[in-house]
Design an enzyme around this catalytic site. Structure first.
Site, short mmCIF file in Angstrom:
data_model
loop_
_atom_site.label_atom_id
_atom_site.label_comp_id
_atom_site.label_asym_id
_atom_site.label_seq_id
_atom_site.Cartn_x
_atom_site.Cartn_y
_atom_site.Cartn_z
N HIS A 157 0.83 -1.21 0.00
CA HIS A 157 0.00 0.00 0.00
C HIS A 157 0.86 1.27 0.00
O HIS A 157 0.36 2.34 0.30
CB HIS A 157 -0.90 0.02 1.24
CG HIS A 157 -1.73 -1.20 1.41
ND1 HIS A 157 -2.59 -1.65 0.44
CD2 HIS A 157 -1.80 -2.09 2.44
CE1 HIS A 157 -3.18 -2.76 0.87
NE2 HIS A 157 -2.71 -3.05 2.07
N HIS A 163 -7.00 -4.46 -0.62
CA HIS A 163 -6.30 -5.73 -0.83
C HIS A 163 -6.83 -6.47 -2.05
O HIS A 163 -6.59 -7.66 -2.21
CB HIS A 163 -6.45 -6.65 0.39
CG HIS A 163 -6.00 -6.02 1.66
ND1 HIS A 163 -6.86 -5.35 2.51
CD2 HIS A 163 -4.78 -5.96 2.23
CE1 HIS A 163 -6.19 -4.91 3.55
NE2 HIS A 163 -4.93 -5.24 3.41
#
Length: 330
Positions: free
Chosen positions: A57, A216
């Site tokens: 991320h 995700h």
């Protein structure tokens, strides 16, 4: 799978080495267990702000370590929660005698592992869970809403509160106000590919987009035909506005985020549309953030985050920050 890697098993470790070499003036990397710590930690008398989560991320969270923001970040494997010993180490390395605030995105593994570390800590610890995603109520990754783009303003604002000398109770109270007033939603045109998996997280036809995805690669609330930029922004903005709800006269921070592969050309276009739509509703955009700050590897897509501001939250957002990814002020 085309990626600039050697072995999937060494991606995170190699990335952390590069991060430290690139930003050694701001942070230090402990490699076992993996923890990113601001270079001047611990800061005596200051509440430590600690966060973390799965890698993939970036620049969240490691790129947000530094003065005015995080004291430490705990990077798990790609899309995998950090372990309790990582969080415990982060607390120990940043303990300046004023306690620690743990910022936790609402994913089951993150919540459990940060809670375990908090129970083991030898200093006073408080936890705040961010759950700003309006797209879904539950998913296979969470119990309740997911923590997504709202994590960035939460880390910035609590970091500023700690930097000005607020005690742990006061920093936690500021964090609760941010969580209560921030909402997000994202979409994807393509899926990310986790290195050790080697194939996309989900399949999308060339003429499809996924609305309401998680960071995700979790599927969203709807799979619909690809729309133009006006349609995409409206699909993200309407559920956000309805959820709080936001109202005419509200002052907001608008955060337009790339999921990793969406170029700034498209992102600024979408941001301009979002500002126009908010202005049409009488909602005042007082601060902006545009760029890839909460990514999902190479996912092509975007998210919008709105934080309702008051004078204090605005002051804390504007306070100086100096990290690899965010920096302004003196």
């Amino acid at each position: 799978m085309k990626k600039i890697i050697n072995e999937p098993s060494t991606v995170v470790a190699g990335s952390l080495t590069g991060l430290e070499l690139a930003h050694g003036d701001l942070l230090t990397v402990i490699h076992d267990p993996a923890v990113i710590v601001r270079v001047d930690a611990p800061v005596p008398g200051k509440v430590a702000i600690i966060s973390g989560g799965g890698s993939g991320h970036e620049p969240m969270h490691g790129g947000l370590v530094g003065p005015g923001m995080l004291d430490a970040a705990c990077p798990g494997a790609v899309f995998t929660s950090p372990t309790p010993d990582q969080v415990t180490t982060a607390i120990e390395k940043t303990d300046g005698g004023a306690g620690a605030l743990l910022i936790v995105k609402n994913y089951t593994g993150d919540v459990l592992n940060f809670e375990t570390a908090a129970e083991l800590a030898e200093t006073e610890v408080r936890t705040i869970v961010i759950d700003d995603d309006v797209a879904v109520k539950d998913s296979t990754f969470t119990a309740g809403r997911r923590g997504v783009g709202g994590t960035v303003p939460l880390e910035k604002i609590t970091g500023a509160a700690a930097a000005r000398g607020d005690d742990l109770a006061a920093v936690h109270a500021v964090a609760e106000r941010v969580v209560a007033n921030v909402r997000s939603m994202g979409m994807a045109l393509t899926a990310p590919t986790v290195p050790h998996v080697g194939e996309p997280s989900f399949d999308l036809a060339d003429d499809e987009m996924e609305v309401g995805i998680g960071i995700h690669g979790e599927p969203g609330r709807a799979r619909v035909p690809v729309e133009n930029a006006d349609g995409v922004v409206a699909r993200l903005l309407e559920p956000i506005l309805e959820d709080l709800p936001f109202a005419e006269g509200d002052r907001v921070l608008l955060f337009t985020n790339s999921m990793g592969a969406t170029p700034l050309l498209e992102l600024y276009l979408a941001h301009g549309i979002a500002e126009r739509m908010l202005a049409d509703r009488g909602i005042v955009v007082e601060r902006r953030l545009v760029g890839p700050y909460v990514t999902s590897l190479e996912m092509q897509g975007m998210s919008l985050t709105l934080l309702r501001l008051d004078d204090e939250l605005l002051e804390l957002w504007d306070a100086p920050v100096h990290t690899a990814a965010l920096r302004w002020g003196n």
